[in-house]
Motif scaffolding. Structure first.
Motif, mmCIF file in Angstrom:
data_model
loop_
_atom_site.group_PDB
_atom_site.id
_atom_site.type_symbol
_atom_site.label_atom_id
_atom_site.label_comp_id
_atom_site.label_asym_id
_atom_site.label_seq_id
_atom_site.Cartn_x
_atom_site.Cartn_y
_atom_site.Cartn_z
ATOM 1 N N ALA A 1 8.023 -133.981 29.228
ATOM 2 C CA ALA A 1 8.997 -134.975 29.676
ATOM 3 C C ALA A 1 9.260 -134.800 31.169
ATOM 4 C CB ALA A 1 10.287 -134.810 28.888
ATOM 5 N N SER A 2 9.255 -135.904 31.908
ATOM 6 C CA SER A 2 9.507 -135.783 33.344
ATOM 7 C C SER A 2 10.997 -135.955 33.630
ATOM 8 C CB SER A 2 8.678 -136.807 34.120
ATOM 9 O OG SER A 2 9.026 -138.088 33.696
ATOM 10 N N GLY A 3 11.436 -135.355 34.748
ATOM 11 C CA GLY A 3 12.838 -135.478 35.141
ATOM 12 C C GLY A 3 13.452 -134.130 35.455
ATOM 13 N N GLY A 4 14.737 -134.167 35.790
ATOM 14 C CA GLY A 4 15.458 -132.943 36.136
ATOM 15 C C GLY A 4 15.945 -132.224 34.896
ATOM 16 N N ARG A 5 16.179 -130.952 35.017
ATOM 17 C CA ARG A 5 16.665 -130.164 33.877
ATOM 18 C C ARG A 5 17.268 -128.846 34.352
ATOM 19 N NH1 ARG A 5 11.135 -130.468 31.242
ATOM 20 N NH2 ARG A 5 11.063 -132.212 32.627
ATOM 21 N N VAL A 6 18.139 -128.301 33.521
ATOM 22 C CA VAL A 6 18.637 -126.944 33.768
ATOM 23 C C VAL A 6 17.619 -126.016 33.131
ATOM 24 C CG1 VAL A 6 20.505 -125.302 33.355
ATOM 25 C CG2 VAL A 6 21.038 -127.707 33.744
ATOM 26 N N ASP A 7 16.869 -125.343 33.974
ATOM 27 C CA ASP A 7 15.796 -124.494 33.455
ATOM 28 C C ASP A 7 16.389 -123.247 32.801
ATOM 29 O OD1 ASP A 7 13.049 -123.980 33.126
ATOM 30 O OD2 ASP A 7 13.107 -122.548 34.772
ATOM 31 N N TYR A 8 17.344 -122.633 33.487
ATOM 32 C CA TYR A 8 18.079 -121.528 32.868
ATOM 33 C C TYR A 8 19.457 -121.420 33.502
ATOM 34 C CZ TYR A 8 16.453 -118.827 36.964
ATOM 35 O OH TYR A 8 16.188 -118.406 38.232
ATOM 36 N N LEU A 9 20.377 -120.872 32.747
ATOM 37 C CA LEU A 9 21.740 -120.625 33.236
ATOM 38 C C LEU A 9 22.333 -119.588 32.288
ATOM 39 C CD1 LEU A 9 24.064 -121.377 35.192
ATOM 40 C CD2 LEU A 9 24.790 -123.076 33.520
ATOM 41 N N PHE A 10 22.398 -118.346 32.722
ATOM 42 C CA PHE A 10 22.856 -117.303 31.793
ATOM 43 C C PHE A 10 23.569 -116.169 32.508
ATOM 44 C CE2 PHE A 10 19.679 -114.073 32.784
ATOM 45 C CZ PHE A 10 18.617 -114.810 33.281
ATOM 46 N N LEU A 11 24.369 -115.466 31.711
ATOM 47 C CA LEU A 11 25.015 -114.250 32.193
ATOM 48 C C LEU A 11 24.125 -113.067 31.841
ATOM 49 C CD1 LEU A 11 28.793 -114.509 31.269
ATOM 50 C CD2 LEU A 11 27.877 -114.023 33.535
ATOM 51 N N ASN A 12 23.985 -112.172 32.784
ATOM 52 C CA ASN A 12 23.127 -111.001 32.595
ATOM 53 C C ASN A 12 24.013 -109.761 32.709
ATOM 54 O OD1 ASN A 12 21.370 -108.862 32.917
ATOM 55 N ND2 ASN A 12 20.151 -109.807 34.534
ATOM 56 N N TRP A 13 24.208 -109.102 31.574
ATOM 57 C CA TRP A 13 25.023 -107.883 31.577
ATOM 58 C C TRP A 13 24.109 -106.672 31.442
ATOM 59 C CZ3 TRP A 13 27.101 -105.018 26.917
ATOM 60 C CH2 TRP A 13 27.905 -103.953 27.324
ATOM 61 N N THR A 14 24.158 -105.799 32.425
ATOM 62 C CA THR A 14 23.363 -104.574 32.375
ATOM 63 C C THR A 14 24.173 -103.524 31.630
ATOM 64 O OG1 THR A 14 22.377 -105.165 34.482
ATOM 65 C CG2 THR A 14 22.104 -102.890 33.780
ATOM 66 N N ALA A 15 23.833 -103.310 30.369
ATOM 67 C CA ALA A 15 24.627 -102.410 29.529
ATOM 68 C C ALA A 15 24.302 -100.950 29.823
ATOM 69 C CB ALA A 15 24.366 -102.719 28.058
ATOM 70 N N ILE A 16 23.034 -100.665 30.046
ATOM 71 C CA ILE A 16 22.614 -99.282 30.343
ATOM 72 C C ILE A 16 21.670 -99.348 31.538
ATOM 73 C CG2 ILE A 16 21.329 -97.266 29.498
ATOM 74 C CD1 ILE A 16 22.223 -98.177 26.649
ATOM 75 N N ASN A 17 21.899 -98.484 32.522
ATOM 76 C CA ASN A 17 21.033 -98.479 33.704
ATOM 77 C C ASN A 17 20.875 -97.054 34.206
ATOM 78 O OD1 ASN A 17 20.576 -99.599 36.911
ATOM 79 N ND2 ASN A 17 19.575 -100.611 35.232
ATOM 80 N N SER A 18 20.246 -96.226 33.375
ATOM 81 C CA SER A 18 19.976 -94.858 33.813
ATOM 82 C C SER A 18 18.566 -94.838 34.413
ATOM 83 C CB SER A 18 20.072 -93.899 32.626
ATOM 84 O OG SER A 18 18.996 -94.134 31.750
ATOM 85 N N LEU A 19 18.182 -93.686 34.968
ATOM 86 C CA LEU A 19 16.878 -93.643 35.641
ATOM 87 C C LEU A 19 15.712 -93.836 34.667
ATOM 88 C CD1 LEU A 19 17.496 -90.853 38.305
ATOM 89 C CD2 LEU A 19 17.059 -93.263 38.734
ATOM 90 N N ASP A 20 15.912 -93.553 33.378
ATOM 91 C CA ASP A 20 14.806 -93.673 32.423
ATOM 92 C C ASP A 20 15.011 -94.752 31.359
ATOM 93 O OD1 ASP A 20 13.289 -91.577 33.567
ATOM 94 O OD2 ASP A 20 14.700 -90.153 32.685
ATOM 95 N N TRP A 21 16.151 -95.405 31.370
ATOM 96 C CA TRP A 21 16.412 -96.413 30.344
ATOM 97 C C TRP A 21 17.269 -97.534 30.916
ATOM 98 C CZ3 TRP A 21 20.060 -95.875 25.507
ATOM 99 C CH2 TRP A 21 19.875 -96.993 24.677
ATOM 100 N N GLN A 22 16.779 -98.761 30.794
ATOM 101 C CA GLN A 22 17.559 -99.920 31.228
ATOM 102 C C GLN A 22 17.674 -100.894 30.049
ATOM 103 O OE1 GLN A 22 14.429 -99.436 33.373
ATOM 104 N NE2 GLN A 22 15.606 -97.727 34.172
ATOM 105 N N LEU A 23 18.898 -101.362 29.823
ATOM 106 C CA LEU A 23 19.140 -102.323 28.739
ATOM 107 C C LEU A 23 19.972 -103.482 29.277
ATOM 108 C CD1 LEU A 23 19.062 -103.082 25.666
ATOM 109 C CD2 LEU A 23 21.197 -101.808 25.444
ATOM 110 N N ASN A 24 19.456 -104.701 29.127
ATOM 111 C CA ASN A 24 20.154 -105.893 29.602
ATOM 112 C C ASN A 24 20.416 -106.850 28.456
ATOM 113 O OD1 ASN A 24 18.715 -104.821 32.106
ATOM 114 N ND2 ASN A 24 20.024 -106.396 32.953
#
Lengths: 165, 399
Positions: free
Chosen positions: B92-115
């Motif tokens: 389908a041609s035309g404009g659209r919202v491709d993405y729109l989301f909240l990104n919460w980084t729950a864990i961000n250690s040097l060896d494990w990342q969880l979003n």
């Protein structure tokens, strides 16, 4: 070193072929010398060092952890300070060496990951800097910053982070 | 000149948004990120309805978008992208919202990342799915249709729901797993492109549930992945309508692989897709069919600014009838055998004209029409040739 080749109009049978083979060997030897010297020069080029802002509370990183930071997955230091990642131009010699030796990735792989993050909304790309002086200055003045340089003498204003397997 | 204008547009847009939000200090500016892309191309599929119905050279190869993100805190971020697409018959041609989301980084250690992502997010489960509509991130202008079926693009490109993404670094390598659950609204136009042009009723995606595991072994340039998809659709007939109320279950099992060398790269994806249809054609009708597909895509860095691409894509709509022999028998001779499969040999070249300015050119030799939309009731009146080619050229700029 210059070689002079003279045309010898009268040679006994088989001498011309022997002469050509001799010259071919000389050329191959010179080519090998050139390659060996270039290889040695590459081995002798100073290693790229990972640097960080002096306030960063990390004393060493593993190659995988460094890769996580440069793939923009790891976005905060263990003390909660946001990581600011700096890079040099993808085709610069220092960047190529950093990608190959420290990240064990090719620059096009990094660029692909950064574009994927940027255009899928899951991350932001690092900040690219003009040259090593700009890198040194940006890392020295930005809390949480990480970068890399090939120059060896001017690292007093930043913290050098060893990469240990 | 054009590049300078785009840069000015980017700076102006950022300044306006900052002013609108009352955030003018440097710290706030650091939290905003703006990027975008514009591309225009020419394309021709002379013997099929892939781009248009008359087979003429078409300019319906337009893609542009602008995205922004705001970092509220070290672990919370909002991202969005607006896009305009015109691909002719492809989607389908035309404009659209491709993405729109909240990104919460729950864990961000040097060896494990969880979003955790909540909102409208992209499909991150396949090799090229999350940015299949962003031209400079695609290896080729036309992606292998066995996996990246364009008529299904708007349904497969993303979901409204929640997703989890986790990366674990271990001694043996890196594990990345992705889980998502959601659905996407389906417009009548989208449904007509994938099901049948005569469609009058409403189609709804009830859910799409996906899970993926990627593994990148330590000290290796290889990546392996496996992905599962389960999705449910419902069709409600209109009055009058050729079709009846119906339900579709679509399930996919996929495996993917990629090897990267300094000058060349190979990637491959294999899939088996089960489509279980109930009703729709007739009340009480049931059909369970397994499609299969696979592609191998290679690229080689010919020079600093030139990269060559080659691909082979293979698809069969029914694994128990690979040559499509049952189609003419079941349709009273209306649907030819070649609607049951599709094979595509593709060659492409990419030339970097400047930093962030790229030209792509490619050609596809295709046998079979199994991956031309619509998929459920095929366009037999247009797609009369077993052999059909596509060529495309596209210029793209991004910032």
């Amino acid at each position: 070193m210059a070689l002079s080749f003279r045309i010898q109009p009268e040679l006994p049978d088989g001498s011309a072929q022997k002469d050509i083979v001799k010259r071919l060997f000389i050329c191959l030897y010179l080519l090998w010398c050139q390659t060996a010297v270039a290889g040695a020069a590459a081995e002798l080029s100073p290693p790229v060092r990972v640097i960080a802002h002096p306030s960063v509370q990390v004393d060493a990183l593993s190659p995988a952890q460094l890769r996580s930071i440069y793939l923009m997955r790891q976005v905060v230091w263990p003390d909660g300070v946001a990581i600011r990642v700096f890079t040099l131009a993808p085709r610069s010699a220092v960047n190529l060496q950093f990608c190959r030796d420290q990240l064990q990735l090719f620059p096009y792989q990094l660029e692909r990951v950064w574009q994927k993050l940027t255009y899928s909304g899951t991350g932001t790309p690092p900040t690219e800097l003009q040259d090593q002086q700009a890198m040194l200055q940006a890392v020295a003045t930005t809390p949480g910053a990480i970068g890399y340089i090939g120059i060896q003498d001017e690292t007093q204003v930043v913290k050098v982070i060893p990469i240990r397997p | 000149m054009k590049l300078r204008l785009l840069k000015s547009f980017q700076s102006g847009l950022s300044a306006c948004l900052l002013a609108t939000c009352g955030l003018s200090d440097a710290a706030a500016a650091d939290n905003w990120h703006w990027h975008g892309f514009v591309s225009q191309g020419l394309m021709q599929a002379s013997d099929s309805n892939f781009v248009n119905d008359d087979g003429a050279v078409s300019t319906e190869l337009t893609e542009f978008g602008v995205n922004g993100s705001y970092q509220f805190s070290a672990d919370l971020r909002l991202s969005g992208q607006l896009m305009y697409l015109d691909g002719g018959n492809r989607y389908a041609s035309g404009g659209r919202v491709d993405y729109l989301f909240l990104n919460w980084t729950a864990i961000n250690s040097l060896d494990w990342q969880l979003n955790l992502y909540a909102g409208r997010f992209k499909n991150m489960h396949w090799l090229y799915s999350s940015t299949r509509d962003v031209p400079m991130t695609r290896p080729m202008i036309v992606l292998p249709q066995s996996v990246y079926f364009d008529a299904f693009r708007d349904i497969a490109v993303g979901s409204d729901g929640i997703a989890l993404q986790s990366t674990n670094t271990t001694a043996i390598g890196e594990f990345e797993w992705i889980w998502s659950y959601g659905a996407i609204p389906i417009s009548k136009e989208m449904a007509r492109r994938v099901i049948a042009t005569q469609l009058q009723g409403d189609t709804e995606q009830k859910y799409v549930h996906q899970a993926t595991l990627f593994f990148r072994p330590a000290n290796s340039q290889t990546q392996w992945g496996i992905s599962l998809l389960d999705s449910g659709f419902e069709y409600r007939q209109a009055q009058p309508d050729l079709f009846f109320d119906g339900k579709f279950t679509v399930q996919r099992v996929m495996a993917n692989w990629r090897y990267s060398a300094e000058l060349w790269e190979l990637s491959s994806e294999l899939m088996q897709e089960r489509v279980f249809a109930r009703g729709f054609y007739l009340p009480g009708f049931n059909r369970n069919q397994f499609a299969q597909g696979a592609f191998l895509l290679g690229s080689y860095n010919w020079s600093e600014n030139t990269r060559l691409y080659a691909s082979y894509d293979w698809y069969t709509a029914n694994k128990d009838d690979r040559g499509g022999a049952l189609l003419p028998l079941q349709s009273g001779g209306l649907i030819a055998r070649y609607f049951g499969y599709q094979r595509d040999w593709g060659l492409g070249i990419t030339q970097e004209l400047d930093r962030n300015l790229r030209l792509k050119l490619e050609y596809h030799w295709i046998t079979g029409t199994g991956r031309l939309g619509p998929n459920v009731v095929p366009a037999i009146e247009i797609n009369r040739n077993r052999q059909h080619d596509i060529w495309a050229v596209q210029l793209m700029y991004w910032f």
